[in-house]
Scaffold this active site. Structure first.
Site, PDB file in Angstrom:
ATOM      1  N   SER A  99       3.305  35.356 -68.669  1.00  0.00           N
ATOM      2  CA  SER A  99       3.447  35.869 -67.858  1.00  0.00           C
ATOM      3  C   SER A  99       4.154  35.577 -66.370  1.00  0.00           C
ATOM      4  O   SER A  99       5.840  36.200 -66.459  1.00  0.00           O
ATOM      5  CB  SER A  99       2.309  36.393 -66.656  1.00  0.00           C
ATOM      6  OG  SER A  99       1.934  36.865 -65.964  1.00  0.00           O
ATOM      7  N   ASP A 239       4.756  42.942 -64.943  1.00  0.00           N
ATOM      8  CA  ASP A 239       4.788  41.529 -65.180  1.00  0.00           C
ATOM      9  C   ASP A 239       5.176  41.327 -66.817  1.00  0.00           C
ATOM     10  O   ASP A 239       5.553  41.940 -67.016  1.00  0.00           O
ATOM     11  CB  ASP A 239       3.395  41.183 -64.921  1.00  0.00           C
ATOM     12  CG  ASP A 239       2.850  41.033 -65.526  1.00  0.00           C
ATOM     13  OD1 ASP A 239       2.612  41.995 -66.586  1.00  0.00           O
ATOM     14  OD2 ASP A 239       1.108  40.790 -65.455  1.00  0.00           O
ATOM     15  N   ASP A 241       4.611  39.632 -69.300  1.00  0.00           N
ATOM     16  CA  ASP A 241       3.255  39.897 -70.632  1.00  0.00           C
ATOM     17  C   ASP A 241       3.121  41.423 -70.422  1.00  0.00           C
ATOM     18  O   ASP A 241       1.764  42.088 -71.299  1.00  0.00           O
ATOM     19  CB  ASP A 241       2.580  38.654 -71.554  1.00  0.00           C
ATOM     20  CG  ASP A 241       0.946  38.802 -70.151  1.00  0.00           C
ATOM     21  OD1 ASP A 241       1.890  39.064 -68.571  1.00  0.00           O
ATOM     22  OD2 ASP A 241       0.733  37.646 -70.167  1.00  0.00           O
ATOM     23  N   ASP A 243       0.508  42.910 -68.960  1.00  0.00           N
ATOM     24  CA  ASP A 243      -1.143  43.302 -69.169  1.00  0.00           C
ATOM     25  C   ASP A 243      -1.445  43.403 -66.911  1.00  0.00           C
ATOM     26  O   ASP A 243      -2.552  44.281 -67.429  1.00  0.00           O
ATOM     27  CB  ASP A 243      -1.834  41.787 -69.165  1.00  0.00           C
ATOM     28  CG  ASP A 243      -1.830  40.954 -68.108  1.00  0.00           C
ATOM     29  OD1 ASP A 243      -0.759  40.565 -67.674  1.00  0.00           O
ATOM     30  OD2 ASP A 243      -2.534  39.690 -68.486  1.00  0.00           O
TER      31      ASP A 243
END
Length: 460
Positions: A99, A239, A241, A243
């Site tokens: 992340s 961010d 990734d 999510d």
């Protein structure tokens, strides 16, 4: 030989390469996950980090050696593994990502069937013990690694959350941070009327513009500048990734995640037909204890049933499933949706906010201004103290005698007539976190924030 693995955290596996995390550990985790889940099919995805392909290869080798098939969805975001695990009816999923951590880190997020989370108290420690042992599981019949393209189904699910007939041509700055969000944005773009002003858009694991972490104030200025230059209606940053997504209004003001939770709750309740008129039949909206008053009021005004959950994605998802929650939101920018396997997404929130802006004809700034004035909040403030639990107990004892309500769902929340606060230990860092809000009195909120921080500093 048996090894000691130190990179298991409360919710995932994450560490610096190669001292804390390496391909041997990644193999062991994949191998152990098959045994723990008794799996026949495991989804694997990866983010854009330079080491992610080799880590994905190692995880896949561990899975296949244990006799399970790998459903390889390739490059993408964490929510794509969640979606694929549910949509493909797999026994589990593993996302290779760190992340927003520095470039020399990587990690693994593991879920079971239906994208149900696996955390420290629901199986991650069992996977660690299996991974640390000397014996590896090697099935007589190895599994196969099969590429699976879920992009069209995933995009279709994202778009199902909005009424495209109500969307208009608005201008949106998008900052992918050279992470994976740009890849999904490009897939969505042909289906939407929006004009995107894309920055740091190309996926690049070298992170030429810094590691994507919009939670850090110093990382926000490029998005703010781009909004001003483009005259955009609002801006989004993700961010690595993706999510989580973070919002900026048309003036370049960063919007705290707390106020976005209220907007999304309103959006989902307005779109929902409802389950009945009795209070217990109303659609559940799940929220965390850190900042609550605005969310509770909005949910009730729009016909929902507010349900509190402990902070953290595994707790939020557990409560979402238990209550059949329509939507759940944390001020940390994690947003959960019943129709997305109760999982969090960084794409659905901005689509819903864009729809709300188009449908109401109201700028994002105006949509949140009244809530920010009615319930001013400190934002989350971190403090390192010598003894976190002792500090929380001391603050509780100091304020409890005059409190209207004390709640210990997550740390301690203490409420008075016109202000409240939550103080809790971090699940991921050696700090305690403070949030303060008031009823319409910004000066009171600031005074109480300073007062509590002074007490904490004296304990440091």
């Amino acid at each position: 030989m048996p090894i000691k693995i130190e990179c298991f955290k409360a919710y995932d596996i994450r560490g610096q390469i190669p001292n804390e995390l390496n391909t041997d550990i990644a193999y062991r985790v994949g191998n152990a996950a098959v045994e723990f889940l008794d799996a026949k099919h495991i989804v694997i995805g990866r983010d854009i980090r330079l080491t992610s392909p080799e880590f994905a290869d190692a995880v896949a080798a561990g899975v296949c050696d244990a006799g399970a098939d790998v459903l390889d969805i390739g490059l993408g975001g964490t929510e794509m593994v969640y979606f694929a695990t549910g949509a493909l009816e797999a026994d589990g999923g593993i996302m290779v990502t760190a992340s927003h951590n520095p470039a020399d880190y990587n990690g693994l997020k593991v879920v079971r069937e239906e994208a149900r989370p696996i955390s420290g108290d629901t199986g991650l420690e069992d996977i660690r013990r299996l991974a640390e042992r000397d014996e590896r599981r090697r099935a007589q019949a190895k599994g196969e690694r099969k590429p699976v393209d879920i992009a069209d189904r995933y995009v279709s699910r994202l778009l199902s959350f909005v009424d495209r007939d109500r969307l208009e041509r608005i201008r949106i700055v998008t900052n992918a941070g050279n992470g994976g969000a740009g890849l999904t944005l490009d897939r969505l773009e042909p289906h939407l009327p929006f004009e995107f002003v894309k920055m740091y858009h190309e996926a690049d694991g070298h992170f030429p513009n810094g590691v994507p972490n919009p939670m850090l104030e110093e990382n926000r200025q490029p998005t703010i500048d781009a909004i001003a230059e483009a005259g955009a209606d609002f801006g989004i940053a993700w961010d690595g990734d993706f999510d989580r997504c973070f919002f900026f209004d048309g003036n370049g003001r960063f919007i705290e995640g707390y106020y976005i939770v209220g907007l999304l709750a309103q959006s989902q309740l307005d779109a929902d037909k409802g389950e009945g008129n009795a209070p217990e039949e109303r659609p559940a909206i799940v929220y965390d204890p850190r900042l609550t008053w605005s969310t509770i009021e909005i949910v009730r005004e729009h016909g929902g049933r507010p349900v509190q959950s402990k902070s953290g994605h595994s707790f939020m998802k557990e409560t979402m499933r238990k209550e059949n929650g329509l939507y759940g939101g944390e001020m940390s920018a994690h947003h959960y949706f019943r129709d997305f396997f109760y999982a969090d997404s960084g794409m659905i929130p901005w689509l819903l906010v864009a729809e709300l802006v188009c449908r109401t004809g109201t700028p994002l700034a105006e949509l949140v201004d009244d809530r920010m004035a009615k319930f001013p909040a400190s934002g989350e403030i971190n403090r390192k103290v010598a003894d976190g639990p002792a500090a929380i107990r001391a603050i509780r004892d100091r304020y409890a005698p005059d409190a209207n309500r004390i709640d210990e769902t997550d740390g301690v929340s203490i409420e008075f007539d016109d202000w409240r606060f939550n103080l809790r230990s971090s699940n991921t860092e050696p700090v305690i976190r403070l949030n303060v809000e008031s009823r319409g009195d910004k000066a009171l909120m600031r005074d109480k924030t300073r007062e509590i921080l002074a007490l904490l500093d004296d304990m440091g």
